[in-house]
Design an enzyme around this catalytic site. Structure first.
Site, mmCIF file in Angstrom:
data_model
loop_
_atom_site.group_PDB
_atom_site.id
_atom_site.type_symbol
_atom_site.label_atom_id
_atom_site.label_comp_id
_atom_site.label_asym_id
_atom_site.label_seq_id
_atom_site.Cartn_x
_atom_site.Cartn_y
_atom_site.Cartn_z
ATOM 1 N N HIS D 97 44.663 52.936 37.597
ATOM 2 C CA HIS D 97 43.514 53.326 38.417
ATOM 3 C C HIS D 97 42.533 54.060 37.510
ATOM 4 C CE1 HIS D 97 41.014 54.802 41.566
ATOM 5 N NE2 HIS D 97 41.398 56.042 41.470
ATOM 6 N N HIS D 99 38.048 55.277 37.198
ATOM 7 C CA HIS D 99 36.703 55.303 37.788
ATOM 8 C C HIS D 99 35.727 54.795 36.723
ATOM 9 C CE1 HIS D 99 37.292 58.110 41.454
ATOM 10 N NE2 HIS D 99 38.476 57.717 41.061
ATOM 11 N N ASP D 122 38.307 33.243 32.593
ATOM 12 C CA ASP D 122 39.467 33.312 31.698
ATOM 13 C C ASP D 122 40.576 34.172 32.304
ATOM 14 O OD1 ASP D 122 38.548 31.697 29.637
ATOM 15 O OD2 ASP D 122 37.662 33.349 28.506
ATOM 16 N N HIS D 173 35.132 53.566 46.507
ATOM 17 C CA HIS D 173 36.021 54.339 45.678
ATOM 18 C C HIS D 173 35.957 53.809 44.233
ATOM 19 C CE1 HIS D 173 40.377 56.136 45.255
ATOM 20 N NE2 HIS D 173 39.570 56.497 44.292
ATOM 21 N N TYR D 231 45.883 29.006 24.818
ATOM 22 C CA TYR D 231 45.305 30.207 24.208
ATOM 23 C C TYR D 231 46.445 31.087 23.729
ATOM 24 C CZ TYR D 231 42.402 34.305 23.491
ATOM 25 O OH TYR D 231 41.755 35.383 22.938
#
Lengths: 233, 233, 233, 233
Positions: D97, D99, D122, D173, D231
């Protein structure tokens, strides 16, 4: 050597040195002060001295009327603004002024920063206020002294306490932040700059972006502040 | 070895090396010169040499007609613009040209930068002028030489002195700044870039953002400049 | 040990390592190759290997049909695009592919980058072309091989030579640049990113910003290129 | 000393320390956890502790009900959100998490991030979803616990699996990302921030920018994922 001001000189020095590290100042465009409210004085950066030439001993000691008490250098040109705020706000211990890019752009736009998300609400429940530019009489008078009153008047008109919101924009000018300690005031300056950038981007991405709703504002603020806070140790 | 130009070579070198540190240049897209007005010469960065290969001795000495006086390298391709300005402006000691991002974007937009706040007013009272692109005849002629005249003509048309405003945008091209010393000219380039970014953001945040009012323009400029200035030591 | 490919492995390695330093790649989102046109091969970054684990010996040697000639690692997933371009463009020695932020945003916008100023004109006289997204048949076919043809077709349709403009945007995808050497191709990628950012800002500041006029385009390009160039040593 | 949680403490610590290096957090505004699904626990950053004071031993061990199993510090205030997701998503090993600036601006804008290019494709074939802000009842209830359900409900409503899209925005948020390992979850946070910035710029450059077409979405995702991916090594 006995220096009864050494603790605030050291605190002011350390806090000032954080400003360039946090990317909040270009050259000398900023200043931090640290107060000792029992002694009724604060230590503040000398005016126009580059950050890499600063030392704790160069921090100037000024009383709450704005009079230099100790120090051979001229204090920051914004000293009287700091003095007025310390005189009227007994529960703060540090003040920061910067011209950080995004916060200054909002100040130049003469708009308060809308509370668009929890990053903002983690720090204050209200829009970050933008005080209007001063009247010509105030500007022509004791400008920096009046800047302090302009800040206090803006909070009063909006019914806000300086303990509820620790940051403000002065219209056409730039931000001021404060806090219980100089470190907290610097922290608030960095938070303000980030919140200012996010709010700018939010409006660019969605011109109709709604304000954060009350329930979320309350929740996020109370996570970090007040009797039931549960953020941090 | 006796080198009567060593002082300006050293000054030009130090000032050039500040440009990448301040984030004002990509590769070799910039140059600084330092003049000795008594000797009638200036030291300027050689053309297209990477910053980390520069040394004071590599700075080329050129007179105010644009003729190389000393040095084995070719001087900056913008040398004639510097020469014209030194010849006509006796009170400057340094000139900087960059393609810094935000200032160049304003130049490409062919707009002067409005004075939206005190960060701007601390450095000049007027909008930062944008000179129009040159006529085709001027471009086809002696381009860099004419660029100097385009700068001077723009100031003349706006009734500005080069001592009132130490920075300009050349339309479709990029900024030039100057000052009493090369360091002051570099300082002005960094200030210009910051002011350009803030003005851009201000208009994005509030399309109706008003100019700074006259009382504040006057106050902030006089804090830093003139007989009653009280900024710095 | 005798390694006839060591010179291009070394060149490809050095050029690849410049990409993160120039801020042009996140993680492994980029690749540079270096060709030896006499040998008909090129050295290219292995696929998905972090930059700090690269070494010259890890660069994979591939021929102009896209077949691996030497190396135990799988070459970049974009290898066939490089191969097609080397096969058809005999005068280049390096190719770069990145997803640099501003250039990629223009590619996603499916717009060519207008020539708004001399920073652009110093490097190419034309708008930086944006090739349209490929047809579904091309995508379902040999995708990376077809990407090379999409690039060549776009230049052909616009009447441009790969020696006139050393950079292109592939619509919805990202930029490719090239040059006589891998270093020049990397240089072009950094220039493109800067020009892309400036053009974006120019349009934000002035929606009616005019293109650079022909006389200036010609003048600036000729300062740096062609028989009468006078930039550099 | 025998510590059966040391491997996830070490993994969580290393992953947390990547966040400031990648520019994804200011101060302590972020957290990473690492799970051991066999043991039914995860290690998570303690709440509000600065990054430079962290150590593996300070990572708090929490079970999938959100109960602290080991550790003297209070776990991240977002711990219950992590717990809910680990409980319901058996195939992940890390959650992040932050910000981060651009992703948070999209969350504040309450818009999903459109798939405008291959950089996005991608990593996921779909628009990066933005979950709506929670109901007042959810917010007043067990907020962080409900945040986990808000995330799962949003994916369910859009018919998406947590293995198809490893990132989400929580409206008003900020972003959450996840992956098979904590390192992959951190990687996803950095990718999301870049994709968010590119999408923002794309819309600024071309308000009518079309979404990536299906053939390209499919092609790019399959290059990196699934049985025929080519890839990486």
């Amino acid at each position: 050597m006995n220096n009864k001001y050494q603790h605030i000189q050291e605190a002011a020095y350390q806090a000032n040195m954080q400003l360039p590290k946090l990317g909040l100042v270009l050259f000398t465009f900023g200043n931090v002060s640290a107060s000792d409210n029992a002694l009724g004085v604060f230590a503040i950066k000398p005016s126009g001295v580059p950050y890499d030439e600063l030392s704790p001993a160069k921090m100037v000691i000024v009383d709450f009327e704005g009079k230099t008490v100790e120090g051979s250098l001229r204090p920051s040109s914004d000293t009287l603004t700091h003095a007025v705020l310390y005189k009227h706000w007994p529960h703060i211990g540090g003040i920061v002024h910067t011209h950080s890019t995004y916060a200054t752009a909002w100040a130049q736009s003469q708009r308060s920063i809308p509370n668009y998300g929890t990053t903002h609400a983690d720090h204050t429940t209200v829009d970050i206020p933008c005080a209007p530019p001063m009247s010509d009489a105030m500007i022509a008078g004791d400008y920096e002294y009046e800047t302090g009153f302009q800040i206090m008047n803006c909070l009063a008109e909006k019914g806000l306490s300086y303990q509820e919101v620790e940051m403000i924009l002065v219209g056409n000018h730039a931000p001021f932040t404060w806090g219980k300690t100089p470190d907290k005031a610097v922290y608030n300056s960095a938070v303000l700059e980030t919140v200012a950038q996010m709010a700018y981007l939010t409006e660019q991405i969605n011109k109709e972006a709604p304000r954060l709703k009350d329930a979320l504002i309350k929740k996020h603020f109370e996570r970090k502040h007040g009797p039931n806070s549960y953020y941090g140790q």
